[in-house]
Design a protein around this motif. Sequence first.
Motif, mmCIF file in Angstrom:
data_model
loop_
_atom_site.group_PDB
_atom_site.id
_atom_site.type_symbol
_atom_site.label_atom_id
_atom_site.label_comp_id
_atom_site.label_asym_id
_atom_site.label_seq_id
_atom_site.Cartn_x
_atom_site.Cartn_y
_atom_site.Cartn_z
ATOM 1 N N ASP A 141 15.503 34.502 12.643
ATOM 2 C CA ASP A 141 15.728 35.284 13.858
ATOM 3 C C ASP A 141 14.396 35.743 14.457
ATOM 4 O O ASP A 141 14.169 35.645 15.679
ATOM 5 C CB ASP A 141 16.626 36.496 13.573
ATOM 6 C CG ASP A 141 18.086 36.110 13.360
ATOM 7 O OD1 ASP A 141 18.473 34.986 13.751
ATOM 8 O OD2 ASP A 141 18.836 36.950 12.804
ATOM 9 N N VAL A 142 13.504 36.213 13.572
ATOM 10 C CA VAL A 142 12.186 36.667 14.044
ATOM 11 C C VAL A 142 11.418 35.486 14.625
ATOM 12 O O VAL A 142 10.807 35.576 15.714
ATOM 13 C CB VAL A 142 11.400 37.347 12.898
ATOM 14 C CG1 VAL A 142 9.938 37.581 13.292
ATOM 15 C CG2 VAL A 142 12.073 38.655 12.502
ATOM 16 N N ILE A 143 11.430 34.338 13.905
ATOM 17 C CA ILE A 143 10.716 33.137 14.385
ATOM 18 C C ILE A 143 11.298 32.682 15.713
ATOM 19 O O ILE A 143 10.558 32.332 16.656
ATOM 20 C CB ILE A 143 10.757 32.015 13.334
ATOM 21 C CG1 ILE A 143 9.882 32.376 12.139
ATOM 22 C CG2 ILE A 143 10.326 30.688 13.923
ATOM 23 C CD1 ILE A 143 9.980 31.429 10.974
ATOM 24 N N GLN A 144 12.619 32.684 15.819
ATOM 25 C CA GLN A 144 13.262 32.259 17.065
ATOM 26 C C GLN A 144 12.848 33.182 18.200
ATOM 27 O O GLN A 144 12.530 32.718 19.307
ATOM 28 C CB GLN A 144 14.787 32.254 16.885
ATOM 29 C CG GLN A 144 15.512 31.738 18.112
ATOM 30 C CD GLN A 144 17.027 31.697 17.888
ATOM 31 O OE1 GLN A 144 17.510 32.033 16.814
ATOM 32 N NE2 GLN A 144 17.738 31.287 18.895
ATOM 33 N N ASP A 145 12.871 34.495 17.932
ATOM 34 C CA ASP A 145 12.442 35.433 18.986
ATOM 35 C C ASP A 145 10.991 35.167 19.400
ATOM 36 O O ASP A 145 10.663 35.146 20.604
ATOM 37 C CB ASP A 145 12.594 36.884 18.496
ATOM 38 C CG ASP A 145 14.049 37.309 18.403
ATOM 39 O OD1 ASP A 145 14.921 36.627 18.995
ATOM 40 O OD2 ASP A 145 14.329 38.326 17.720
ATOM 41 N N GLU A 146 10.129 34.946 18.390
ATOM 42 C CA GLU A 146 8.709 34.685 18.696
ATOM 43 C C GLU A 146 8.555 33.372 19.475
ATOM 44 O O GLU A 146 7.785 33.294 20.434
ATOM 45 C CB GLU A 146 7.882 34.633 17.413
ATOM 46 C CG GLU A 146 7.687 35.981 16.740
ATOM 47 C CD GLU A 146 6.871 36.950 17.587
ATOM 48 O OE1 GLU A 146 5.902 36.521 18.269
ATOM 49 O OE2 GLU A 146 7.219 38.147 17.597
ATOM 50 N N LEU A 147 9.285 32.329 19.033
ATOM 51 C CA LEU A 147 9.198 31.038 19.734
ATOM 52 C C LEU A 147 9.707 31.151 21.156
ATOM 53 O O LEU A 147 9.132 30.570 22.096
ATOM 54 C CB LEU A 147 9.971 29.964 18.974
ATOM 55 C CG LEU A 147 9.309 29.411 17.705
ATOM 56 C CD1 LEU A 147 10.251 28.445 17.001
ATOM 57 C CD2 LEU A 147 8.002 28.710 18.046
ATOM 58 N N GLU A 148 10.787 31.882 21.335
ATOM 59 C CA GLU A 148 11.319 32.060 22.687
ATOM 60 C C GLU A 148 10.294 32.778 23.561
ATOM 61 O O GLU A 148 10.040 32.385 24.706
ATOM 62 C CB GLU A 148 12.643 32.831 22.645
ATOM 63 C CG GLU A 148 13.820 32.012 22.153
ATOM 64 C CD GLU A 148 15.087 32.837 22.001
ATOM 65 O OE1 GLU A 148 15.066 34.075 22.245
ATOM 66 O OE2 GLU A 148 16.112 32.250 21.618
ATOM 67 N N GLU A 149 9.730 33.845 23.005
ATOM 68 C CA GLU A 149 8.728 34.581 23.779
ATOM 69 C C GLU A 149 7.514 33.690 24.081
ATOM 70 O O GLU A 149 6.995 33.681 25.209
ATOM 71 C CB GLU A 149 8.267 35.827 22.993
ATOM 72 C CG GLU A 149 9.225 36.988 23.081
ATOM 73 C CD GLU A 149 8.682 38.194 22.341
ATOM 74 O OE1 GLU A 149 7.451 38.412 22.324
ATOM 75 O OE2 GLU A 149 9.504 38.933 21.786
ATOM 76 N N THR A 150 7.044 32.919 23.083
ATOM 77 C CA THR A 150 5.894 32.028 23.268
ATOM 78 C C THR A 150 6.227 30.959 24.296
ATOM 79 O O THR A 150 5.394 30.634 25.176
ATOM 80 C CB THR A 150 5.496 31.393 21.931
ATOM 81 O OG1 THR A 150 5.232 32.419 20.994
ATOM 82 C CG2 THR A 150 4.270 30.517 22.072
ATOM 83 N N ALA A 151 7.442 30.363 24.189
ATOM 84 C CA ALA A 151 7.838 29.317 25.137
ATOM 85 C C ALA A 151 7.910 29.888 26.536
ATOM 86 O O ALA A 151 7.437 29.260 27.512
ATOM 87 C CB ALA A 151 9.170 28.718 24.719
ATOM 88 N N SER A 156 5.596 30.202 31.670
ATOM 89 C CA SER A 156 5.128 31.066 32.761
ATOM 90 C C SER A 156 3.665 30.783 33.068
ATOM 91 O O SER A 156 3.254 30.725 34.236
ATOM 92 C CB SER A 156 5.295 32.544 32.383
ATOM 93 O OG SER A 156 6.634 32.862 32.248
ATOM 94 N N ALA A 157 2.885 30.612 31.996
ATOM 95 C CA ALA A 157 1.456 30.336 32.205
ATOM 96 C C ALA A 157 1.266 28.999 32.889
ATOM 97 O O ALA A 157 0.462 28.864 33.823
ATOM 98 C CB ALA A 157 0.724 30.364 30.864
ATOM 99 N N ILE A 158 2.003 27.968 32.451
ATOM 100 C CA ILE A 158 1.885 26.641 33.064
ATOM 101 C C ILE A 158 2.306 26.716 34.519
ATOM 102 O O ILE A 158 1.657 26.131 35.400
ATOM 103 C CB ILE A 158 2.706 25.611 32.268
ATOM 104 C CG1 ILE A 158 2.078 25.369 30.905
ATOM 105 C CG2 ILE A 158 2.838 24.304 33.026
ATOM 106 C CD1 ILE A 158 2.920 24.547 29.982
#
Length: 181
Positions: A141-151, A156-158
């Motif tokens: 769950d933590v990894i998914q949240d982090e990946l979602e935020e990173t993605a 957004s950056a791209i």
Amino acid sequence: MALLSALPRLLSWSLVQAVTLPDTIIARTIPDRGILEWTSGILQIVVLLLAVGALVAFILLLAGLREGVKKLNATLERLTNDTRPMLANANAMVGDAREMVASVRRNVDTMSNAAGMIGDTIFDAAEVTAQRVDEVNAVLDVIQDELEETAITAVSAIRGVRLGADELLSRVPSGRRKRRD
């Protein structure tokens, strides 16, 4: 009072009678025997003979009963002697059966205890596995949240870079632009 004065006379009279009685002859007349008296005597003799006959029959019956009891005792003795080996074998079989039942009980108790211990171990393992699965799920769950935020951040950056590049390119004169195809 008259009774007390008459008492000595009564006693003396009784004594006089007692002395004279042994010398007195008493005669008694015997009446003739009639037919009823003769039949009564005969009936008494018949009853006596019947009683003696019944007594003899009873004695013979007891003797026959005694012989029957002797034969029954002999038969029972013979049956007892014949069945003794069978009873000994039956007792041995019952003893063997008891030993087998005790052995089966011990084995069943051992298996039951082993099954109980295995069940406890499986239950403990299931609890530990469930706890670890919960921990892995929390990490995922933590990894998914982090990946979602990173993605989202990367997208957004791209997008921001592309929009920025498009904006920059739109401000650059068109002759200096190189085609990118």
